[in-house]
Scaffold this active site. Structure first.
Site: not given
Ligand code: COA
Length: 261
Positions: A112, A67, A115, A135
Site C-alpha cells: 500500500g 497496509a 501504491e 502482496e
Molecule cells: N503492517 C504491520 N506492521 C508492520 C508492517 C506492515 N505492513 N511493516 C512493518 N511492520 C512492523 C513490524 O511488524 C515491526 O513491528 P514490531 O516492532 O512491533 O515487531 C515494525 O514494523 C518494524 O518492522 P521490522 O520488520 O522489525 O523491520 P525490518 O527493518 O526488519 O524490516 C520491512 C522492514 C519493511 C522489510 C519489513 O517490516 C516488511 O517486510 N514489512 C512488510 C512489508 C509488506 O509485506 N507490505 C505489504 C503489506 S500489504
C-alpha cells in the site's frame, strides 16, 4: 488546521507537507491513517494558501511499508472489499487532486505504500528507498490501485515482474524503470522535493490542475476521447486571466503573476 492523530501536517511557502506518523510500525497504513489522509488531502486541497502537496513518512527507514498486516489478517471477504474501496477512494482523490502531489519516498515504499506513491503525480526517492508490491507473499494482491497504476507507469512486463516475484527494487533501479523521477541522498530529500514543487508552483495553477486531469483521465480513455478532452480543456484555458497574464508576461519579458483565475 484540523487536528490529526496519525499525521503531521504543516504548510509553508504554499506547500503542504503531510507526513504519515507511525515510525515504530514502518508507517504501515491502518484504517485510521487512511481516513485521516483522506481528510487531510481534502483540507489542504481546499486551502487557498496551498499550491501543492508533499506526502512523506516520519523517520529515515520507511515511507510506508504497506497496509497494516495485523489489521488485514483479521478481515473476511466483505471487509476485504471495504478495506480496498476505502484505500482506492482516498488514493484516487490524490491522483485526481487539482494541486500537484509529490511523494518524497524516504525509505521502504511497499504494498500500500508503493501504491500510495503511485497515486502521487511525481516520486522523488532517497538513496535508501526500496519499492515493491509483495502482496502475493501474503496471499493477496495489491488492492489500492497498484495493479492498474504500476503498469501505466513502468509497463506491464515490469509491473508483473514486481508483483509476481514480490521482490523489492532499490531506488536506482526504480529510477531506471521510471518509477522514481529522481534519486537523492536522504539528507537532501525534502529540500529537493520542495525545490521541485517550487519550480512547479511558479506556473499557472489552473493549467497545472488541468494538465494533471487531462493526463490522468486521458490515459484511461480512448485516444479520440482523450484528444477531445485535451482540446476542450485547452480552449477553456483560453478563457482564463492566467493565460493572458502568462503570455503577456512572456512578451513583456517579466515573471508572470498568476492569480488562479
Ligand atoms: N503492517 C504491520 N506492521 C508492520 C508492517 C506492515 N505492513 N511493516 C512493518 N511492520 C512492523 C513490524 O511488524 C515491526 O513491528 P514490531 O516492532 O512491533 O515487531 C515494525 O514494523 C518494524 O518492522 P521490522 O520488520 O522489525 O523491520 P525490518 O527493518 O526488519 O524490516 C520491512 C522492514 C519493511 C522489510 C519489513 O517490516 C516488511 O517486510 N514489512 C512488510 C512489508 C509488506 O509485506 N507490505 C505489504 C503489506 S500489504
Amino acid at each position: 488546521m484540523a487536528e490529526y492523530t496519525t499525521l503531521l501536517v504543516e504548510v509553508q511557502d504554499r506547500i503542504a507537507v503531510i507526513s504519515i506518523n507511525r515510525p515504530d510500525k514502518m508507517n504501515a497504513l491502518n484504517e485510521g491513517i487512511i481516513r485521516e489522509l483522506g481528510r487531510a488531502m481534502e483540507e489542504v486541497t481546499e486551502r487557498e494558501d496551498v499550491g501543492g502537496i508533499i506526502l512523506t513518512g516520519v523517520g529515515e527507514k520507511a515511507f510506508v511499508a504497506g497496509a497494516d498486516i495485523a489489521e488485514l489478517a483479521k478481515m473476511g471477504p466483505v471487509d476485504g472489499i471495504d478495506v480496498s474501496r476505502l484505500g482506492q477512494r482516498v488514493f484516487r482523490s490524490i491522483e485526481l487532486s487539482r494541486k500537484p502531489v509529490i511523494a518524497a519516498v524516504n525509505g521502504f515504499a511497499l504494498g500500500g505504500g508503493c501504491e500510495l506513491a503511485l497515486a502521487c503525480h511525481l516520486r522523488i526517492a532517497s538513496e535508501n528507498a526500496q519499492f515493491g508490491l509483495p502482496e502475493v507473499k501474503l496471499g493477496i494482491i495489491p488492492g489500492y490501485g497498484g495493479t492498474l497504476r504500476l503498469p501505466r507507469i513502468v509497463g506491464k512486463g515490469r509491473a508483473l515482474e514486481l508483483m509476481l516475484t514480490a521482490q523489492f527494487i532499490k531506488a536506482d533501479e526504480a529510477y531506471r524503470i521510471g518509477l522514481a523521477n529522481k534519486v537523492v541522498p536522504q539528507a537532501e530529500l525534502m529540500d529537493t522535493t520542495r525545490k521541485m514543487m517550487g519550480t512547479i508552483l511558479a506556473n499557472g495553477p489552473v493549467a497545472l490542475g488541468l494538465a494533471i486531469e487531462c493526463t490522468t483521465r486521458g490515459m484511461e480513455m480512448s485516444v479520440d476521447d482523450g484528444l477531445a478532452l485535451e482540446s476542450n480543456l485547452f480552449g477553456l484555458l483560453a478563457a482564463t486571466s492566467d493565460m493572458r497574464e502568462g503570455m503577456t508576461a512572456f512578451l513583456e519579458k517579466r515573471r508572470a503573476a498568476f492569480t488562479g483565475r
